[in-house]
Write an enzyme that holds these catalytic residues in place. Sequence first.
Site, PDB file in Angstrom:
ATOM      1  N   LYS A 266       0.852  -1.198   0.000  1.00 27.88           N
ATOM      2  CA  LYS A 266       0.000   0.000   0.000  1.00 27.88           C
ATOM      3  C   LYS A 266       0.886   1.246   0.000  1.00 27.88           C
ATOM      4  O   LYS A 266       2.012   1.202   0.485  1.00 27.88           O
ATOM      5  CB  LYS A 266      -0.860   0.025   1.272  1.00 27.88           C
ATOM      6  CG  LYS A 266      -2.011  -0.947   1.282  1.00 27.88           C
ATOM      7  CD  LYS A 266      -2.835  -0.787   2.563  1.00 27.88           C
ATOM      8  CE  LYS A 266      -3.970  -1.783   2.628  1.00 27.88           C
ATOM      9  NZ  LYS A 266      -4.981  -1.632   1.570  1.00 27.88           N
TER      10      LYS A 266
ATOM     11  N   ARG B 268     -10.111 -11.627   1.877  1.00 24.37           N
ATOM     12  CA  ARG B 268     -10.896 -12.715   1.299  1.00 24.37           C
ATOM     13  C   ARG B 268     -10.129 -14.033   1.355  1.00 24.37           C
ATOM     14  O   ARG B 268     -10.724 -15.098   1.460  1.00 24.37           O
ATOM     15  CB  ARG B 268     -11.324 -12.344  -0.128  1.00 24.37           C
ATOM     16  CG  ARG B 268     -10.195 -12.121  -1.089  1.00 24.37           C
ATOM     17  CD  ARG B 268     -10.598 -11.269  -2.290  1.00 24.37           C
ATOM     18  NE  ARG B 268     -10.757  -9.856  -1.944  1.00 24.37           N
ATOM     19  CZ  ARG B 268     -11.137  -8.909  -2.793  1.00 24.37           C
ATOM     20  NH1 ARG B 268     -11.407  -9.213  -4.057  1.00 24.37           N
ATOM     21  NH2 ARG B 268     -11.263  -7.671  -2.394  1.00 24.37           N
TER      22      ARG B 268
END
Length: 498
Positions: A278, A352
């Site tokens: 990020k 996920r």
Amino acid sequence: MEFQGLTGNFTEANVEALAIAVFKGEKPSAADLKELDKLTGGQITSTLKSEEIKGDAGDVALLRFTPKGSVKASRLLLVGVGDQKDYKVSGIGVAAGTAARYLRKCNVKSFAFLPRFNGGEEVAREAVQGVITSQFELDKYKTKDKNDKSLSKFVVCVDGANASDLKKGIANGTAIGESINFTRDLANEPPNILHPTEMAARAMKMAKEVGLKCEVLDEAKMKKLGMGSLLSVSLGSEQPAKLIVLRYTPAKSTAKKGDLLALVGKGITFDTGGISLKPGEGMDAMKYDMSGGATVLGTMRAIGLLKPSIPVIGVVAAVENMPDGRASRPSDVVTAMNGKTIEILNTDAEGRLILADAVAYAEQQGATRIIDMATLTGAVIIALGDQNTGIMGNDQELVNEIIACGKEMGEGFWQLPLSAEYSKQIRSDIADIKNIGPRGKAGTIMGAVFIQEFVDKAKWAHLDIAGTAWSDGVKPHRAKGPTGVAIRSLLKVVERSQ
Ligand code: BES
Ligand code: MN
Ligand code: ZN
């Protein structure tokens, strides 16, 4: 803090201040306001007339008066609760919390609150819950400038209620309020302190305190179970992953035979993005990426104390997502517990990956209804902001039930669609599925259809709390920071499933 329930004599409560709910546009002629108007020498009339307070939710006005006779209090706080026709049970906690924060600032130590809501147990429960959650502050690690004011006594007054109902409401409100604050404390913890091992230790301690069974699966155990998806996320971290499993079994179950509700949470104790790193700016916010897991722990804590008549299990995948020489690479292929192969195309879509194995594990443990919660996508913040949690699922009845419970508890859930067409968009060229969809398209739904691949027969709903789990600003009834969102709605789902 001491809590009391009072069934009649509001003005005679042994406290420093009284607080009363006031409706929008209200005239001082209502019977319960009239008496207080007299007590304060007509100040309610003049305050409402001058429109110093209009009665909007969050509005307050403090009046001072000279106590006389059996009245001990010397202050009256008017607390706006909005339109009378829209006044719901969830408004009670907001009003009580608003009063509690305001009066604490005024150095008041004790107050009595008249919510002007008919009922008993539930009214007391909401008021107490609202007061407890209103007192949470982010100052745990401050050595000075800490909030040094605290309330010592709160009295909730419900005209005509039954004293034992109020007592029960106070006990339940305390259980719920403290559980919400438990979740918020976890979400606020810095990631060097709250790594997966520490999260598991806190879960263990909490479980012991409230009488839940707790089991923590280490990486070796998860490897044996074939959780290659979950484990791929922790490869780059010095901190080993933990799968926290909490079990609540009622003394006498009213559940249909074989029914088991599972709450499953994303517990990424810090999300750097991994090799798909990020940007540095704002990365610090990613300490809250375990909010889904913290929500499961807080909800299970409350369940342990409230003792509903249905069994519930909680599963939290606690993992740290770091870049490292051993970390997953974009293009790696891993195999999840249910045998499906996953091409990892972005290591930042890690939530996920851990939920895949966590929901499959919940179902393997016998879950027939699964609700997972996660700070899963930035896209849900763009779509819904901080007012609604994104909800998706494979069973409309379960989704509707969560939305309805949210309405009742004052928490917004907004459904996004799933379909076979969306599911097609995560098909991989070389494996069964890939962990991202097409760039910039339906990011929140892509997360959900991915998790769906790991649910077999269970009814399942997915809550994307990325926008709602953290509040950027202070509210009249709540500090800024972690919100503990969804706990009250989930407890309502449990209550209504009995
Ligand atoms: N934890 C983030 C989601 C998130 C992002 C929450 C920003 C709050 C603010 C999650 O793991 C993530 O990084 N999701 C990616 C998915 C993408 C790579 C498909 C996202 O939303 O950008
Ligand atoms: Mn991520
Ligand atoms: Zn994440």
